[in-house]
Design a protein around this motif. Structure first.
Motif, PDB file in Angstrom:
ATOM      1  N   ALA A 131       0.804 -29.439  -8.478  1.00  0.00           N
ATOM      2  CA  ALA A 131       1.404 -28.771  -7.325  1.00  0.00           C
ATOM      3  C   ALA A 131       2.238 -27.588  -7.793  1.00  0.00           C
ATOM      4  O   ALA A 131       2.823 -27.621  -8.873  1.00  0.00           O
ATOM      5  N   PRO A 132       2.322 -26.528  -6.981  1.00  0.00           N
ATOM      6  CA  PRO A 132       3.156 -25.384  -7.350  1.00  0.00           C
ATOM      7  C   PRO A 132       4.632 -25.782  -7.392  1.00  0.00           C
ATOM      8  O   PRO A 132       5.058 -26.733  -6.749  1.00  0.00           O
ATOM      9  N   VAL A 133       5.408 -25.035  -8.151  1.00  0.00           N
ATOM     10  CA  VAL A 133       6.833 -25.315  -8.302  1.00  0.00           C
ATOM     11  C   VAL A 133       7.517 -25.217  -6.944  1.00  0.00           C
ATOM     12  O   VAL A 133       7.299 -24.283  -6.180  1.00  0.00           O
ATOM     13  N   GLY A 134       8.336 -26.212  -6.620  1.00  0.00           N
ATOM     14  CA  GLY A 134       9.093 -26.218  -5.382  1.00  0.00           C
ATOM     15  C   GLY A 134       8.374 -26.799  -4.195  1.00  0.00           C
ATOM     16  O   GLY A 134       8.948 -26.903  -3.122  1.00  0.00           O
ATOM     17  N   SER A 135       7.115 -27.199  -4.351  1.00  0.00           N
ATOM     18  CA  SER A 135       6.390 -27.743  -3.204  1.00  0.00           C
ATOM     19  C   SER A 135       6.776 -29.197  -2.978  1.00  0.00           C
ATOM     20  O   SER A 135       7.202 -29.897  -3.887  1.00  0.00           O
ATOM     21  N   ASP A 136       6.612 -29.626  -1.740  1.00  0.00           N
ATOM     22  CA  ASP A 136       6.935 -30.991  -1.368  1.00  0.00           C
ATOM     23  C   ASP A 136       5.689 -31.834  -1.614  1.00  0.00           C
ATOM     24  O   ASP A 136       4.656 -31.638  -0.976  1.00  0.00           O
ATOM     25  N   ILE A 137       5.771 -32.789  -2.512  1.00  0.00           N
ATOM     26  CA  ILE A 137       4.600 -33.564  -2.887  1.00  0.00           C
ATOM     27  C   ILE A 137       4.348 -34.710  -1.918  1.00  0.00           C
ATOM     28  O   ILE A 137       3.212 -35.045  -1.627  1.00  0.00           O
ATOM     29  N   GLN A 138       5.396 -35.313  -1.401  1.00  0.00           N
ATOM     30  CA  GLN A 138       5.222 -36.409  -0.458  1.00  0.00           C
ATOM     31  C   GLN A 138       4.880 -35.836   0.909  1.00  0.00           C
ATOM     32  O   GLN A 138       5.539 -34.933   1.402  1.00  0.00           O
ATOM     33  N   ASP A 139       3.830 -36.360   1.525  1.00  0.00           N
ATOM     34  CA  ASP A 139       3.362 -35.837   2.802  1.00  0.00           C
ATOM     35  C   ASP A 139       4.329 -36.141   3.939  1.00  0.00           C
ATOM     36  O   ASP A 139       4.724 -35.256   4.680  1.00  0.00           O
ATOM     37  N   GLU A 140       4.694 -37.380   4.104  1.00  0.00           N
ATOM     38  CA  GLU A 140       5.558 -37.771   5.215  1.00  0.00           C
ATOM     39  C   GLU A 140       6.680 -38.648   4.689  1.00  0.00           C
ATOM     40  O   GLU A 140       6.511 -39.392   3.730  1.00  0.00           O
ATOM     41  N   TYR A 141       7.798 -38.554   5.341  1.00  0.00           N
ATOM     42  CA  TYR A 141       8.924 -39.405   4.997  1.00  0.00           C
ATOM     43  C   TYR A 141       9.087 -40.456   6.082  1.00  0.00           C
ATOM     44  O   TYR A 141       8.995 -40.151   7.270  1.00  0.00           O
TER      45      TYR A 141
END
Length: 184
Positions: A131-141
């Protein structure tokens, strides 16, 4: 001195069922599941190579006691049967040394480094990107749900407080020693 290899093609002795032979060979070589499927696939699998004639005969006897049939082939000559060439391991007979006659199709063949990694030899894993730097890896919280635990009986000590066990007040009785004297 000629060297020999032990080759197995999944054949069992007369009077022994395939299931019995699989179980005994699995115990003998300490393999199971996928490695046994490779051994009993009917393809020629080299179990051990670089043996002298005495050691090769011991392997053959152990395999026959387990209910299976194998062949002892000289290493300088080709295989005894007209089957495809085989990758041959130079390690002792463990889960890692059971190699199929042909590598997997669909990519490069990778040799496992030890018995543990041999279990993952035929696993087809998907290609994952980074994943690119700073991206949110978890889809949903998931929303936070407090647990129904009663913590009202607990308290926190103030900062800097001594958290050691509380000292017990002891009413120690001191014996009277006035009647004792020292003599030379």
């Amino acid at each position: 001195m000629p060297l020999f290899e032990i080759a197995f093609q999944g054949k069992v002795r007369a009077g022994v069922t395939q299931e019995q032979a699989r179980a005994r060979i699995g115990q003998l070589f300490q393999v199971g599941g996928q490695q046994l499927d490779v051994l009993f696939s009917g393809r020629r699998v080299v179990i051990k190579q670089g043996l002298d004639e005495t050691a090769a005969e011991k392997y053959r006897q152990a395999i026959e006691r387990a209910g299976a049939l194998c062949s002892i082939d000289p290493m300088d000559a080709g295989p005894a049967s007209d089957s495809a060439p085989v990758e041959t391991p130079a390690q002792p007979a463990t889960a890692a040394s059971v190699t199929p006659a042909a590598p997997r199709s669909g990519g490069a063949s990778v040799e496992p480094r030890d018995a543990y990694m041999a279990a993952f030899k035929d696993v087809e894993a998907p290609d994952f990107d980074i994943a690119p730097v700073g991206s949110d890896i978890q889809d949903e919280y998931d929303a936070f749900t407090p647990l129904p635990i009663d913590l009202s009986a607990l308290s926190l000590a103030p900062p800097g407080a001594d958290l050691d066990e509380l000292k017990r007040s002891s009413d120690a009785r001191v014996p009277n020693t006035d009647h004792l004297k020292l003599q030379d």
